[in-house]
Design an enzyme around this catalytic site. Structure first.
Site, short mmCIF file in Angstrom:
data_model
loop_
_atom_site.label_atom_id
_atom_site.label_comp_id
_atom_site.label_asym_id
_atom_site.label_seq_id
_atom_site.Cartn_x
_atom_site.Cartn_y
_atom_site.Cartn_z
N LYS A 54 12.28 -8.82 8.76
CA LYS A 54 12.86 -9.83 9.66
C LYS A 54 14.17 -9.33 10.27
O LYS A 54 14.45 -9.55 11.45
CB LYS A 54 13.08 -11.15 8.89
CG LYS A 54 11.77 -11.88 8.67
CD LYS A 54 11.84 -12.94 7.58
CE LYS A 54 10.41 -13.44 7.31
NZ LYS A 54 10.24 -14.16 6.08
N GLN A 98 13.54 -17.63 2.15
CA GLN A 98 12.39 -16.79 1.78
C GLN A 98 11.75 -17.33 0.50
O GLN A 98 12.42 -17.53 -0.51
CB GLN A 98 12.87 -15.34 1.57
CG GLN A 98 11.75 -14.36 1.32
CD GLN A 98 10.83 -14.18 2.54
OE1 GLN A 98 11.29 -14.06 3.67
NE2 GLN A 98 9.53 -14.18 2.29
N ASP A 121 10.85 -21.85 10.58
CA ASP A 121 9.60 -21.60 9.84
C ASP A 121 8.62 -22.77 10.02
O ASP A 121 7.45 -22.63 9.69
CB ASP A 121 9.90 -21.44 8.35
CG ASP A 121 9.68 -20.02 7.86
OD1 ASP A 121 9.07 -19.23 8.60
OD2 ASP A 121 10.12 -19.73 6.73
#
Ligand code: NAD
Length: 297
Positions: A54, A98, A121
């Site tokens: 990322k 994460q 997300d």
């Protein structure tokens, strides 16, 4: 029939170029550089690899990234405090935690602490609810990437029978909702579905998101179907394998995505687009595409 491969590498590059152009527009016209904050708790090796990916993607697109690598002993309260700081920080446009988190931290409590306008997300209940209701929202990156791949194959989901195998909150369910938004007729299969093969054989579009290598074989696929393989399974050979048995399915399908080089790359690219969109939303800037209204982008 020998299926055409939908190349995730090529498509992901296109999406990232789109994000990079949008970054330039935001910088030139609004003086804003989109910024993604990523929180990584603990030292899970796979998570570390994903987070590095990322960071690299952000750098390639001109997006600023801030990665917070926190020790495994970080308490839930400490993580929530960090999230509250990032939520209040106007220079941060997207926040991502994460997963998986260490066992002593409740993922739902943490995800719920991400403000919907920074939920790049698309994992918060607000984003999920908006997707369910057909409202503009951040769509989870993996399903968004799957839809992008289907479109890139020149296949219109409208009126097609789409079968999604897997019902997780981050892949299966949002993929089904997104296909519904695209006017497909959608069936969701899962671990308790009897005769999975028979259902799969009725699919014009088949998305496999299970986590079982080679579960979908050629005899389960309708001739000419579009097959999207979300699965990532590490084999005994150390290599990555999808949920789809590539060899037998590519003999039957019209289009297929490879693993590696397929959905995984698109997932990363769509995160860049969501982050840019989060920054653009603060300006009212029209980027010419809309991830928040994902029927067309
Ligand atoms: P999950 O474990 O949360 O969900 C798996 C789903 O598969 C469940 O809904 C379960 O009911 C269903 N299932 C299990 N066994 C089944 C069977 N025999 N028949 C039919 N359905 C069955 O997993 P997830 O987070 O949705 O991830 C699924 C896979 O996709 C994993 O391999 C994961 O690594 C991969 N993944 C890939 C990406 C990417 O970017 N490519 C992103 C997320 C997840």
């Amino acid at each position: 029939m020998s299926a055409k491969i939908i190349d995730g590498k090529v498509l992901a590059e296109e999406v990232k170029q789109m994000a990079a152009l949008a970054v330039q527009t935001l910088q030139q016209q609004h003086g804003i550089t989109p910024c993604l904050a990523v929180l990584l708790v603990g030292d899970d090796p796979a998570s570390q690899v994903y987070v590095r990916g990322k960071e690299n993607d952000c750098a390639a697109c001109g997006i600023a990234s801030r990665v917070y690598r926190l020790p495994a002993q970080t308490t839930q309260a400490e993580l929530l405090a960090r999230l509250a700081d990032l939520a209040a920080d106007d220079t941060v446009h997207g926040i991502l935690v994460q997963l998986p988190l260490p066992r002593h931290i409740a993922p739902d409590a943490v995800i719920n602490a991400i403000p919907p306008e920074k939920d790049v997300d698309g994992f918060t209940p607000v984003s999920a609810g908006r997707l369910l209701r057909g409202e503009p929202c951040f769509v989870p990156c993996t399903p968004a990437g799957c839809l992008r791949m289907i479109e890139a194959a020149g296949v219109c989901a409208e009126g097609k029978h789409a079968v999604v195998v897997g019902r997780s909150n981050i892949v299966g369910k949002p993929a089904a909702l997104l296909l519904l938004r695209h006017n497909a007729t959608v069936t969701v299969c899962h671990s308790r579905t009897p005769d999975l093969a028979a259902v799969c054989r009725t699919a014009d579009i088949l998305i496999a998101a299970v986590g079982k290598a080679g579960l979908i074989t050629g005899d389960m696929v309708k001739p000419g179907a579009v097959v999207i393989d979300v699965g990532i399974n590490r084999g005994a050979d150390g290599k990555l394998h999808g949920d789809v048995d590539f060899e037998s399915v590519s003999a039957v399908a019209s289009y297929i995505t490879p693993v590696p080089g397929g959905v995984g790359l698109m997932t990363r690219a769509m995160l860049m687009l969501n982050t840019v969109q989060a920054a653009a939303a603060k300006t009212g800037c029209d980027l010419g595409f809309s991830v928040k209204n994902p029927v067309r982008f």
